[in-house]
Design an enzyme around this catalytic site. Structure first.
Site, PDB file in Angstrom:
ATOM      1  N   CYS A 171     -15.080  38.098  63.643  1.00 43.76           N
ATOM      2  CA  CYS A 171     -16.297  37.653  62.963  1.00 43.76           C
ATOM      3  C   CYS A 171     -16.635  38.489  61.734  1.00 43.76           C
ATOM      4  O   CYS A 171     -17.584  38.171  61.014  1.00 43.76           O
ATOM      5  CB  CYS A 171     -17.454  37.661  63.950  1.00 43.76           C
ATOM      6  SG  CYS A 171     -17.074  36.757  65.464  1.00 43.76           S
TER       7      CYS A 171
ATOM      8  N   PHE B  93     -15.222  41.034  67.277  1.00 44.92           N
ATOM      9  CA  PHE B  93     -14.450  41.456  68.440  1.00 44.92           C
ATOM     10  C   PHE B  93     -13.318  42.381  67.978  1.00 44.92           C
ATOM     11  O   PHE B  93     -12.726  42.173  66.924  1.00 44.92           O
ATOM     12  CB  PHE B  93     -13.834  40.248  69.146  1.00 44.92           C
ATOM     13  CG  PHE B  93     -14.796  39.430  69.963  1.00 44.92           C
ATOM     14  CD1 PHE B  93     -16.122  39.806  70.131  1.00 44.92           C
ATOM     15  CD2 PHE B  93     -14.371  38.274  70.585  1.00 44.92           C
ATOM     16  CE1 PHE B  93     -16.998  39.054  70.896  1.00 44.92           C
ATOM     17  CE2 PHE B  93     -15.239  37.506  71.359  1.00 44.92           C
ATOM     18  CZ  PHE B  93     -16.545  37.892  71.508  1.00 44.92           C
TER      19      PHE B  93
ATOM     20  N   HIS C 229     -22.748  30.257  64.944  1.00 45.06           N
ATOM     21  CA  HIS C 229     -21.884  31.377  64.563  1.00 45.06           C
ATOM     22  C   HIS C 229     -20.555  30.823  64.067  1.00 45.06           C
ATOM     23  O   HIS C 229     -19.751  30.307  64.839  1.00 45.06           O
ATOM     24  CB  HIS C 229     -21.680  32.300  65.757  1.00 45.06           C
ATOM     25  CG  HIS C 229     -20.975  33.574  65.427  1.00 45.06           C
ATOM     26  ND1 HIS C 229     -20.511  33.869  64.155  1.00 45.06           N
ATOM     27  CD2 HIS C 229     -20.626  34.652  66.207  1.00 45.06           C
ATOM     28  CE1 HIS C 229     -19.930  35.057  64.165  1.00 45.06           C
ATOM     29  NE2 HIS C 229     -19.996  35.538  65.392  1.00 45.06           N
TER      30      HIS C 229
ATOM     31  N   GLU D 248     -27.520  46.023  67.014  1.00 41.53           N
ATOM     32  CA  GLU D 248     -27.699  45.965  65.566  1.00 41.53           C
ATOM     33  C   GLU D 248     -29.080  46.477  65.172  1.00 41.53           C
ATOM     34  O   GLU D 248     -29.227  47.176  64.159  1.00 41.53           O
ATOM     35  CB  GLU D 248     -27.489  44.545  65.053  1.00 41.53           C
ATOM     36  CG  GLU D 248     -27.508  44.466  63.532  1.00 41.53           C
ATOM     37  CD  GLU D 248     -27.037  43.136  62.976  1.00 41.53           C
ATOM     38  OE1 GLU D 248     -26.873  43.046  61.744  1.00 41.53           O
ATOM     39  OE2 GLU D 248     -26.836  42.188  63.768  1.00 41.53           O
TER      40      GLU D 248
ATOM     41  N   HIS E 116     -26.008  40.421  61.395  1.00 41.34           N
ATOM     42  CA  HIS E 116     -24.976  39.677  62.118  1.00 41.34           C
ATOM     43  C   HIS E 116     -25.651  38.796  63.163  1.00 41.34           C
ATOM     44  O   HIS E 116     -25.305  37.622  63.302  1.00 41.34           O
ATOM     45  CB  HIS E 116     -23.989  40.654  62.759  1.00 41.34           C
ATOM     46  CG  HIS E 116     -22.816  39.988  63.390  1.00 41.34           C
ATOM     47  ND1 HIS E 116     -21.975  39.150  62.692  1.00 41.34           N
ATOM     48  CD2 HIS E 116     -22.336  40.025  64.663  1.00 41.34           C
ATOM     49  CE1 HIS E 116     -21.028  38.709  63.499  1.00 41.34           C
ATOM     50  NE2 HIS E 116     -21.230  39.219  64.705  1.00 41.34           N
TER      51      HIS E 116
ATOM     52  N   LYS F 100     -28.049  32.577  61.836  1.00 45.64           N
ATOM     53  CA  LYS F 100     -27.207  31.881  62.816  1.00 45.64           C
ATOM     54  C   LYS F 100     -28.009  30.946  63.722  1.00 45.64           C
ATOM     55  O   LYS F 100     -27.425  30.100  64.400  1.00 45.64           O
ATOM     56  CB  LYS F 100     -26.411  32.896  63.636  1.00 45.64           C
ATOM     57  CG  LYS F 100     -25.313  33.584  62.828  1.00 45.64           C
ATOM     58  CD  LYS F 100     -24.489  34.528  63.685  1.00 45.64           C
ATOM     59  CE  LYS F 100     -23.323  35.125  62.911  1.00 45.64           C
ATOM     60  NZ  LYS F 100     -23.718  36.117  61.905  1.00 45.64           N
TER      61      LYS F 100
END
Length: 419
Positions: free
Chosen positions: A169, A405, A346, A320, A309, A341
């Site tokens: 991502c 990831f 996403h 975050e 994010h 998002k």
């Protein structure tokens, strides 16, 4: 072009998007700031047997304007079609006449987190049902994730640096950062950078469902993605592409380009912690933002807005938030943070570049896009998340965060262009 790499400035001169909120930049932006949501029931396939039956799909998409022929379209996966189309839109938006520039110095950095999952799934069915002799000879070039970058450069004869980033991502934010670095080093005068993704297929949805990573709010898709809300239960899959034309300032000025914003900093760190979980307290993300600030020569107090994010996962949003507080200290309470998002889902490897276009538009219009569906803030997520309604306020410098990831972290800083 300046002789010293530290003196070279990199600006944004064009942008293109393919999103669940629209396929044109202005449509996407207007839908985003008015709080529209692109999430609904999955229609690409019958999802009745899946735990998650909702997604943010791109609808009514026609790649024809960006491709030389229908045959070329048939030879490309959906993710490549998204990427080439967004890059084509960025080229048009930039006003760059390729016949009047040196294409040896124009590049493409268009990545993907997963690549051609449509093709992988389709060709595997053919293998099982019809045998290896019926596999398409185009299977490999259709599924490998570098093809959007490769095809765009082939169609438009761009012979400069060309890579396809892949860092889950964080993919397209890394693409932007590495393009910025490449231009500053003098190895290109312009690069079309971003990412594309198309994973709303049974294998993609099923794989993320198996990880228990996705929202199962199937009866209320418009409110399923709810970053920083106490009732968030996972992310919602999106698809699409975002590509920005990054250009060396003197090259842009020489051709009279419109300049949207200036890219001034980039951070790139690893959590080195876990294959999917963020580092405790967002430690890796904090180091990433600090690196970007250092490269930009800015102080925390210089930042007006952070595009987080913010995926709507239980642990990620908390980490975050902790990272922002660790980096920005007292200023964390004064700056605005939002996650888009909730509106787009996403978009995995495309997310960072699409969100970067939102950041650049925020700088242009002094409007911060909202975090929609934030109805009951998590007590551990206690910053100003521009809840539900866009905000008109001065936006002078932004941070765009993407975390993937594998522990990949990427942050980009842009500011209003000052000649």
């Amino acid at each position: 072009m300046a002789s010293n790499w530290t003196e070279r400035r990199v600006v944004v001169t064009g942008m293109g998007v393919v999103t669940p909120l629209g396929h044109q930049l202005e449509t996407f932006w207007q839908n985003l700031i008015t709080g529209k949501c692109g999430i609904g029931p999955i229609t690409h396939f019958d999802a009745a047997a899946f735990d998650c039956r909702i997604a943010a799909q791109v609808k009514d998409f026609d790649p024809t304007p960006a491709f030389p022929s229908p045959k070329e379209i048939r030879r490309t996966d959906r993710f490549t079609q998204f990427g080439v189309y967004a890059a084509h839109q960025a080229l048009l938006d930039s006003g760059m006449d390729l016949s009047k520039v040196n294409c040896d110095e124009i590049g493409a950095f268009i990545g993907s987190g997963i690549g051609g999952l449509y093709t992988t799934e389709e060709q595997h069915k053919i293998l099982l049902n019809r045998g290896p002799g019926r596999i398409s000879p185009f299977m490999i070039p259709m599924l490998i994730l570098n093809m959007a970058s490769g095809m765009f450069s082939m169609y438009y004869k761009l012979r400069g640096p060309n890579v396809a980033t892949c860092s889950a991502c964080a993919t397209s934010t890394h693409a932007l950062g590495e393009a910025w670095r490449t231009i500053k080093m003098g190895d290109a005068v312009a690069i079309f950078a971003g990412g594309c993704e198309a994973t709303i297929v049974p294998l993609g949805i099923g794989g993320f469902c198996a990880m228990k990573a996705m929202s199962t709010r199937n009866d209320d898709p418009q409110h399923a993605s709810r970053p920083f809300d106490v009732h968030r239960d996972g992310f919602v899959m999106g698809e699409g592409a975002g590509v920005l034309c990054l250009e060396e300032l003197e090259h842009a000025k020489k051709r009279g380009a419109r300049i949207y914003a200036e890219i001034v900093g980039y951070g790139n760190t690893a959590d080195a912690n876990h294959i999917t979980a963020p580092a405790p307290e967002g430690e890796g993300a904090a180091r990433c933002m600090k690196m970007a600030l250092r490269n930009a020569g800015l102080n925390p107090a210089d930042i007006s807005y952070i595009n987080a994010h913010g995926t709507s996962t239980p642990q990620g949003d908390i980490c975050e938030t902790q990272a922002v507080k660790a980096v920005f200290g007292d200023h964390a309470r004064k700056l605005a943070v939002s996650s888009t998002k909730g509106a787009t889902g996403h978009m995995l490897g495309a997310a960072g570049a699409v969100e970067m276009t939102a950041c650049v538009m925020a700088l242009q219009h002094n409007i911060m896009p909202p975090t929609i569906n934030l109805q009951n803030p998590d007590p551990l997520c206690d910053l100003d998340y521009v809840a539900n309604t866009a905000r008109q306020a001065p936006v002078n410098a932004i941070v765009n965060n993407s975390f993937g990831f594998g522990g990949h972290n990427a942050s980009i800083i842009a500011k209003k262009f000052a000649g």
